[in-house]
Write a protein that holds these residues in place. Structure first.
Motif, short mmCIF file in Angstrom:
data_model
loop_
_atom_site.label_atom_id
_atom_site.label_comp_id
_atom_site.label_asym_id
_atom_site.label_seq_id
_atom_site.Cartn_x
_atom_site.Cartn_y
_atom_site.Cartn_z
N TYR A 125 36.98 2.44 -10.02
CA TYR A 125 36.99 3.82 -9.54
C TYR A 125 36.66 3.94 -8.05
CZ TYR A 125 37.09 4.89 -14.53
OH TYR A 125 37.41 4.96 -15.86
N LYS A 126 35.69 3.19 -7.58
CA LYS A 126 35.29 3.31 -6.17
C LYS A 126 36.43 2.86 -5.24
CE LYS A 126 30.29 2.86 -6.77
NZ LYS A 126 29.08 2.07 -6.46
N GLU A 127 37.05 1.74 -5.58
CA GLU A 127 38.17 1.27 -4.78
C GLU A 127 39.34 2.26 -4.83
OE1 GLU A 127 36.49 -0.44 -6.92
OE2 GLU A 127 35.96 -2.43 -6.14
N ALA A 128 39.58 2.81 -6.03
CA ALA A 128 40.64 3.81 -6.18
C ALA A 128 40.34 5.04 -5.32
CB ALA A 128 40.80 4.20 -7.64
N LEU A 129 39.08 5.47 -5.33
CA LEU A 129 38.69 6.62 -4.52
C LEU A 129 38.97 6.38 -3.05
CD1 LEU A 129 37.34 9.39 -4.27
CD2 LEU A 129 35.12 8.23 -4.22
N GLN A 130 38.68 5.17 -2.56
CA GLN A 130 38.94 4.85 -1.15
C GLN A 130 40.44 4.93 -0.83
OE1 GLN A 130 36.64 4.45 1.27
NE2 GLN A 130 35.23 5.05 -0.38
N ALA B 273 46.81 13.23 -4.12
CA ALA B 273 45.60 12.60 -3.60
C ALA B 273 44.39 13.52 -3.72
CB ALA B 273 45.81 12.20 -2.14
N ASN B 274 44.59 14.81 -3.45
CA ASN B 274 43.50 15.78 -3.56
C ASN B 274 42.94 15.83 -4.98
OD1 ASN B 274 42.59 17.35 -1.25
ND2 ASN B 274 44.74 17.87 -0.95
N LEU B 275 43.81 15.95 -5.96
CA LEU B 275 43.38 16.02 -7.37
C LEU B 275 42.69 14.72 -7.80
CD1 LEU B 275 46.50 17.79 -8.92
CD2 LEU B 275 44.21 18.76 -8.66
N ALA B 276 43.28 13.58 -7.38
CA ALA B 276 42.70 12.29 -7.76
C ALA B 276 41.33 12.10 -7.15
CB ALA B 276 43.64 11.16 -7.33
N GLU B 277 41.16 12.50 -5.88
CA GLU B 277 39.86 12.36 -5.22
C GLU B 277 38.79 13.18 -5.94
OE1 GLU B 277 37.78 12.87 -0.85
OE2 GLU B 277 39.05 14.43 -1.70
N LYS B 278 39.10 14.42 -6.31
CA LYS B 278 38.14 15.27 -7.01
C LYS B 278 37.77 14.66 -8.35
CE LYS B 278 39.73 19.58 -4.86
NZ LYS B 278 40.47 20.84 -5.07
N ARG B 279 38.77 14.14 -9.05
CA ARG B 279 38.52 13.53 -10.36
C ARG B 279 37.62 12.30 -10.24
NH1 ARG B 279 43.39 12.78 -11.40
NH2 ARG B 279 43.60 10.57 -10.96
N LEU B 280 37.92 11.46 -9.23
CA LEU B 280 37.16 10.22 -9.07
C LEU B 280 35.76 10.47 -8.50
CD1 LEU B 280 40.07 7.95 -7.87
CD2 LEU B 280 38.75 7.64 -9.96
N ARG B 281 35.61 11.52 -7.73
CA ARG B 281 34.26 11.85 -7.25
C ARG B 281 33.33 12.13 -8.42
NH1 ARG B 281 33.01 12.66 -2.07
NH2 ARG B 281 34.70 12.82 -0.51
N LEU C 66 48.60 5.69 -2.69
CA LEU C 66 48.56 6.49 -3.92
C LEU C 66 48.78 5.60 -5.15
CD1 LEU C 66 50.63 9.64 -2.84
CD2 LEU C 66 48.16 9.52 -3.20
N ARG C 67 49.75 4.69 -5.06
CA ARG C 67 50.07 3.85 -6.21
C ARG C 67 48.99 2.80 -6.44
NH1 ARG C 67 56.54 3.73 -4.66
NH2 ARG C 67 56.90 5.87 -5.38
N ARG C 68 48.39 2.28 -5.34
CA ARG C 68 47.30 1.32 -5.54
C ARG C 68 46.09 2.03 -6.13
NH1 ARG C 68 44.97 -2.48 -0.75
NH2 ARG C 68 43.97 -0.54 -0.11
N GLY C 69 45.85 3.26 -5.69
CA GLY C 69 44.75 4.04 -6.27
C GLY C 69 44.95 4.25 -7.76
N ALA D 92 44.94 8.01 1.73
CA ALA D 92 46.16 8.81 1.63
C ALA D 92 45.95 10.21 2.22
CB ALA D 92 46.60 8.91 0.18
N LEU D 93 44.76 10.78 1.99
CA LEU D 93 44.47 12.12 2.51
C LEU D 93 44.31 12.13 4.03
CD1 LEU D 93 42.05 13.54 -0.21
CD2 LEU D 93 44.30 14.43 0.41
N VAL D 94 43.80 11.05 4.57
CA VAL D 94 43.70 10.96 6.04
C VAL D 94 45.10 10.98 6.65
CG1 VAL D 94 43.09 9.42 7.95
CG2 VAL D 94 41.48 9.78 6.08
N LEU D 95 46.03 10.26 6.01
CA LEU D 95 47.40 10.20 6.53
C LEU D 95 48.18 11.47 6.23
CD1 LEU D 95 48.23 6.54 5.42
CD2 LEU D 95 47.87 7.33 7.77
N GLU D 96 47.86 12.11 5.11
CA GLU D 96 48.61 13.30 4.67
C GLU D 96 47.64 14.28 4.01
OE1 GLU D 96 52.05 13.61 1.54
OE2 GLU D 96 52.76 12.46 3.27
#
Length: 605
Positions: free
Chosen positions: A573-578, A593-601, A561-564, A583-587
């Motif tokens: 952005y692409k690296e942050a998305l990964q 992580a959910n909000l960040a993934e939607k934003r970065l998508r 999460l912090r590296r993202g 994080a979502l796979v683990l939790e």
């Protein structure tokens, strides 16, 4: 030629003759020793581990047909201690003289009926320390249940049979009563989960009392999910409540009483809280000193002592009050029966009963005042979202039938921790944490009176992570024992955490840096320094620290999460998305992580 004349011709001076005779004698001795050991083993591991006094079957109430939902405890079997009433059976209180002088129960205990209504099957009554006294689990009349974890050692009591029935997988869960530790001790010694609910929240109607101000109905389970389901039934809990951030306070002075290295207890809990979302790293406290300052009525029970380093004098005074209260109420309940029947009791129980009957009780009100002040003190410390972490029992179980009598020091150490919940009425759970020197070990989590759902939810949430951390620890090289003092790197980390919460980001980063110098393989230190760097706007340094933390711990959600966050700030952005995907796979339920993934998508589409 006669047999005697043949023997007379043997040359007894011939060494070969003596070798043959010696081998023969040795064979006889070995055979006798083998048979003795086999008999001893059979005595140790009796049928059903000696857990039951009486076997029967109480079937669950009629269950609604489909499509109605199954009852929460459907298909589960449970046992009850010998002080729970069952209609048409005599509650024996662990003593045949009690059983002989009492009638069959007219009604079944409320909690037993509640479990039957919710689909569980009761399969019998279990052995307990006589009259609910004693903590060893030994019973002069019915024998001592065999501890499946350590067959040559005591199982702990008073609810010994119930703990053994669960530990030996004879039942899915079991009920006992906890007065001064009677569920928590056997849970710890037998390596199962044991729950003592908040005082007064679970019905004790139909249960023989020892001391009403201290008695609670407790339960044992191997599976945290079953512990949780039983709790929901007995406590009549709501299914859904708002999730709170979980905070932890470690009673350092109490862990100093234990001989188990803190790497196997405190550090395991700390590592798990650092990895789980919604958990704050533990704070540390001298609990004895806190009690001394916040329970003023204890002063009249304290002893003159110069050894205040661990604050144990106030906790010893607390346990003294607990025993005075127990004796007073037991005497009120059972003095007439004890004096008229003069029952035969085991040595340990007999001493306790005589003390209760013969103690002159003066100024009883102050005992109840201490109890009231204790609950207020825990309210001030724990609030609604904090858990106190203590060792369940400081010492390992002693051997069965050993001449070694439990020392005063054993009792003082044990009841320094056990008296906290008993005297405050708070809820407590004992959680197994593997073994040390072949003995089961555990920690206890204590939450505020009435916070039972919060505590049960916490156990369910943390349990698998605790066991995973134990597995990692067992496969790692042993760490030096730092009991009595946190190692220097952990102290620096705690200072860094305090500076971080005080918004002193540079100071926090400096402390974490010093911790890393002492322990370069600790992922948490890098991850914590990354958090400070993010606040300072040092995004490249934060990214580097998180990458290092992930290389050391591939499941560190906070590091991803912090590296993202750092990479997003650096416009990667692409690296942050990964990172947020990892994080979502683990939790999967992580909101950040959910909000960040939607934003970065949206940014990368």
């Amino acid at each position: 030629m006669s047999k005697q004349s043949k023997l007379s011709k043997l040359n007894v001076s011939n060494p070969k003759v003596w070798i043959v005779i010696g081998i023969g004698i040795a064979g006889v001795v070995i055979l006798a020793e083998t048979q003795r050991r086999r008999l001893r083993a059979k005595r140790l591991i009796r049928e059903d581990f000696g857990a039951f006094i009486e076997r029967f079957e109480l079937l669950p109430f009629h269950q609604p047909p489909p499509p109605a939902a199954r009852q929460p405890l459907s298909g589960l079997a449970y046992a009850i201690s010998d002080n729970f009433d069952v209609k048409e059976y005599v509650s024996g209180f662990g003593n045949p003289h009690w059983k002989r002088t009492h009638e069959t129960a007219e009604k079944t205990a409320v909690v037993v009926t509640a479990l039957l209504k919710n689909g569980a099957t009761c399969v019998g009554k279990t052995v307990m320390d006589e009259l609910g006294f004693g903590i060893t689990g030994e019973n002069l009349h019915y024998g001592t249940p065999t501890n499946p974890q350590m067959p040559s050692h005591i199982p702990g009591g008073s609810s010994s049979g119930s703990a053994v029935a669960v530990a030996s997988e004879l039942v899915d869960f079991a009920l006992g009563t906890d007065t001064v530790g009677c569920v928590r001790i056997p849970a710890s010694f037998c390596g199962v989960i044991g729950f003592r609910p908040s005082h007064g929240l679970v019905s004790t109607i139909g249960i023989l009392p020892n001391s009403q101000s201290l008695d609670t109905v407790g339960w044992f389970a191997r599976d945290p999910s079953i512990l949780h389901r039983v709790g929901h039934v007995l406590l009549q809990l709501k299914s859904v409540e708002p999730r709170l951030t979980r905070k932890f306070i470690v009673a350092d002075d109490l862990f100093q009483l234990s001989k188990v290295p803190q790497q196997k207890t405190v550090h395991v809990v700390s590592r798990v809280t650092e990895k789980l979302s919604g958990y704050e790293p533990p704070k540390h406290i001298s609990f004895g000193q806190y009690i001394a300052s916040n329970v003023p009525s204890l002063k009249s029970f304290g002893e003159e002592s110069t050894n205040l380093r661990n604050g144990t004098s106030s906790l010893k005074a607390l346990s003294s009050v607990m025993f005075l209260l127990q004796r007073y109420e037991f005497n009120t309940n059972h003095e007439e029966w004890v004096k008229s029947v003069k029952p035969r009791l085991g040595p340990d129980v007999s001493d306790r009963v005589l003390a209760a009957i013969n103690t002159t009780h003066k100024n009883i009100k102050i005992l109840y005042k201490v109890r009231t002040e204790m609950r207020a003190a825990l309210q001030g410390l724990l609030k609604d979202d904090t858990i106190l972490v203590v060792p369940t029992v400081a010492d390992p179980p002693i051997k069965l039938n050993s001449k070694k009598v439990l020392s005063a020091e054993f009792y003082d150490r044990a009841f320094s921790t056990l008296s906290i919940s008993s005297m405050s009425g708070c809820c407590e759970v004992s959680i197994p944490l593997g073994k040390h020197d072949d003995c089961p070990i555990s920690v206890s989590f204590i939450a505020l009176h009435g916070a039972d759902k919060f505590l049960l939810d916490t156990v369910l949430d943390m349990y698998s992570s605790l066991q995973e951390q134990l597995s990692i620890l067992s496969s790692s090289p042993p760490l030096p024992d730092t009991n009595g003092n946190m190692d220097a790197s952990e102290l620096l980390k705690e200072k860094g955490n305090a500076a971080f919460k005080g918004r002193q980001w540079n100071k926090a980063a400096s402390y974490y840096t010093e911790a890393i110098k002492l322990s370069e393989a600790n992922a948490t230190y890098y991850c914590n320094r990354a958090a400070a760097y993010l606040e300072l706007g040092c995004f490249q340094q934060a990214e580097e620290d998180c990458s290092k933390a992930i290389s050391l711990d591939k499941k560190n959600v906070k590091a991803y999460l912090r590296r993202g966050t750092a990479r997003e700030s650096l416009l990667y952005y692409k690296e942050a998305l990964q990172d947020f995907k990892h994080a979502l796979v683990l939790e999967p339920q992580n909101k950040v992580a959910n909000l960040a993934e939607k934003r970065l998508r949206k940014l990368t589409s």
